[in-house]
Every structure is written in C-alpha cells, then in structure tokens.
Design an enzyme around this catalytic site. Structure first.
Site, PDB file in Angstrom:
ATOM      1  N   TYR A 290      36.287  10.927 -28.997  1.00 47.62           N
ATOM      2  CA  TYR A 290      36.083   9.988 -30.081  1.00 47.62           C
ATOM      3  C   TYR A 290      34.703   9.973 -30.170  1.00 47.62           C
ATOM      4  O   TYR A 290      34.009  10.171 -31.403  1.00 47.62           O
ATOM      5  CB  TYR A 290      36.609   8.713 -29.989  1.00 47.62           C
ATOM      6  CG  TYR A 290      36.150   7.832 -30.904  1.00 47.62           C
ATOM      7  CD1 TYR A 290      36.655   7.790 -32.181  1.00 47.62           C
ATOM      8  CD2 TYR A 290      35.323   6.674 -30.660  1.00 47.62           C
ATOM      9  CE1 TYR A 290      36.752   6.965 -33.306  1.00 47.62           C
ATOM     10  CE2 TYR A 290      34.949   5.840 -31.853  1.00 47.62           C
ATOM     11  CZ  TYR A 290      35.908   5.899 -32.938  1.00 47.62           C
ATOM     12  OH  TYR A 290      35.508   4.836 -33.957  1.00 47.62           O
TER      13      TYR A 290
ATOM     14  N   SER B 185      29.952   5.593 -35.481  1.00 50.06           N
ATOM     15  CA  SER B 185      30.527   4.467 -34.517  1.00 50.06           C
ATOM     16  C   SER B 185      29.497   4.061 -33.611  1.00 50.06           C
ATOM     17  O   SER B 185      28.466   5.149 -33.347  1.00 50.06           O
ATOM     18  CB  SER B 185      31.730   4.857 -33.934  1.00 50.06           C
ATOM     19  OG  SER B 185      31.995   3.836 -32.795  1.00 50.06           O
TER      20      SER B 185
END
Length: 252
Positions: free
Chosen positions: A158, A143
């Site tokens: 995350y 990401s």
C-alpha cells in the site's frame, strides 16, 4: 479564455472521502460523475446529497483497473454533463498491515492494479481532452503512508502504491502544465471514515491521536475541502504539489 463549466469525476465516490469530495465539489458548482465499484446504495445516497446541494450527479459502476469500465464512465458522464474538466483519483484499496515477507505476488498486484494502474487508466482517458481544451484539474489521493513508510493502514504494498501516485502526479504536472492542466496530490493521515472504522483497536488509536499536534483524527471534510481548493479555476498556479492533511502528525 472563459473557464468552462466544471464537470468532475470522482472515482471511489460512493463512500468515505470520495463521497465527501463529491458533495463538496457540488457545493462549489461542479457537476459530478461518481464512480463506484460495489457500494451502489451508498453511491446513490451520495448522488442524492449532491442534488440536495442543488448540484447534478451521475453514478456509474467502475472498477478502475478494467479499461472497458473506464471507457463507459467517460462516455456516460460526458454525454450527461459535457466535457470533463476535473478528475479526483480517489478509488483505492489498502491491504493487511503485515510483514513484507508475507505479501503474496497476487496481493501486491491487486493493490497496484487498483491504486496505480486504475489511476493511470482513468487519467489517460480523461487528460487528453483537458489538454486539448486548455483547462483541467487532476487530484490524486495518496497517503501519509507513502511519505512516512507505512504505519497507519496497509503494509508495504500500500505504501509503495501510494508513493507511486506521488511520482505519477509530479511527472504528469510537468507534462500537462503548458496545456493549462494542473496535477496535484493530497496525502491524508489518520482519517475517520466508515471504511476505517473498527480497524484500529482503541488503545492503538489513542496512542496515534496522542502523537497528532492538533489532538484529533481527521475528518472526510478536512480532506474534501483541500481537494475542492485544488479543483478551483483560481488554483492555476499550484501544480506538482502534495498537500499533507494529517494534523501535524508527519511534519517534514
């Protein structure tokens, strides 16, 4: 050596980016094993879309953090389609966009279990056969949050988990390269999916889009096309790299 028939597993393949990847790979001639955890109906729709492309698909329930389910996925897809040549580690979860000081140990562990341990377990099960046969394509879904330090979806846990996947990919690329197996990552930015819909208020989303040079959010097709490129037999000299798919929002 002739290239084997492409058989690729896509974890988290029932929805969003994973579903788009499964369909795009089928269009390129892959037989696709679709791992899903909860979205069974969506996974079956994805399989139907694969078949509509003239491809073959098999759906298997999968929590990537449970080793027995990983083994079952491997066995079922191998029995149906033959030796695995590709793996897209797409399954993952984010978490609340909150402060690190508010993150519980349980929340941290769950995010790492699915995003990191899950990718480890699936890769460990599939990669040895690829190396033995001398061909394989592995792609990890990281990401932009791993590269810029959060700020899109999810929080510190995350971002840390997705950054771990980048290190995993690069180290594994060095180890498996001599065996003919490539290992790469993609790092999507702000992508419109059914999963992310509604998680951003309109004003914040507009401000984020205004900072994207291409002037729009990404689509699942934008991501799927890059993954399909990395999964080609012809992409054999690309390994250990990260493809940023963010419209220029994070240029470095």
């Amino acid at each position: 050596m002739a290239t084997p028939r492409q058989v690729t597993v896509v974890t988290g393949g029932g929805r969003g980016i994973g579903a788009a990847v499964a369909v795009r790979l089928a269009r390129a001639g892959h037989r696709v094993g679709i791992g899903y955890e909860r979205a069974r109906e969506s996974a079956e729709r994805t399989a139907d879309a694969v078949r509509a492309e003239g491809g073959e698909a098999l759906t298997v329930r999968l929590d990537t953090s449970v080793e027995e389910q990983v083994d079952a996925l491997f066995d079922q897809v191998t029995e149906a389609f033959g030796p695995l040549t590709g793996l897209v580690n797409n399954a993952g979860i984010s978490g609340p966009l909150g402060r690190f000081l508010d993150v519980s140990a349980e929340e941290w562990d769950r995010i790492f279990d699915v995003n990191v341990r899950g990718s480890f377990l699936v890769t460990r099960r599939i990669a040895p056969g690829m190396a033995e046969r001398g061909f394989g394509r592995i792609v990890h879904l990281s990401s932009v949050s791993a590269e810029r330090g959060g700020g899109v979806f999810g929080g510190v846990a995350y971002s840390a988990a997705k950054a771990a996947l980048l290190g995993f990919s690069r180290a594994l690329a060095r180890e498996l390269g001599p065996s003919g197996v490539t290992v790469n990552s993609v790092a999507p930015g702000l992508i419109d999916t059914d999963i992310t819909a509604g998680r951003l208020d309109p004003e914040r989303k507009a401000a984020m889009v205004a900072d994207i040079p291409m002037g729009r959010t990404g689509t699942v097709t934008d991501v799927a096309d890059v993954i399909a490129f990395l999964a080609r037999p012809e992409s054999e000299y690309l390994t250990g790299v990260t493809y940023d798919i963010n419209g220029g929002s994070h240029i470095h």
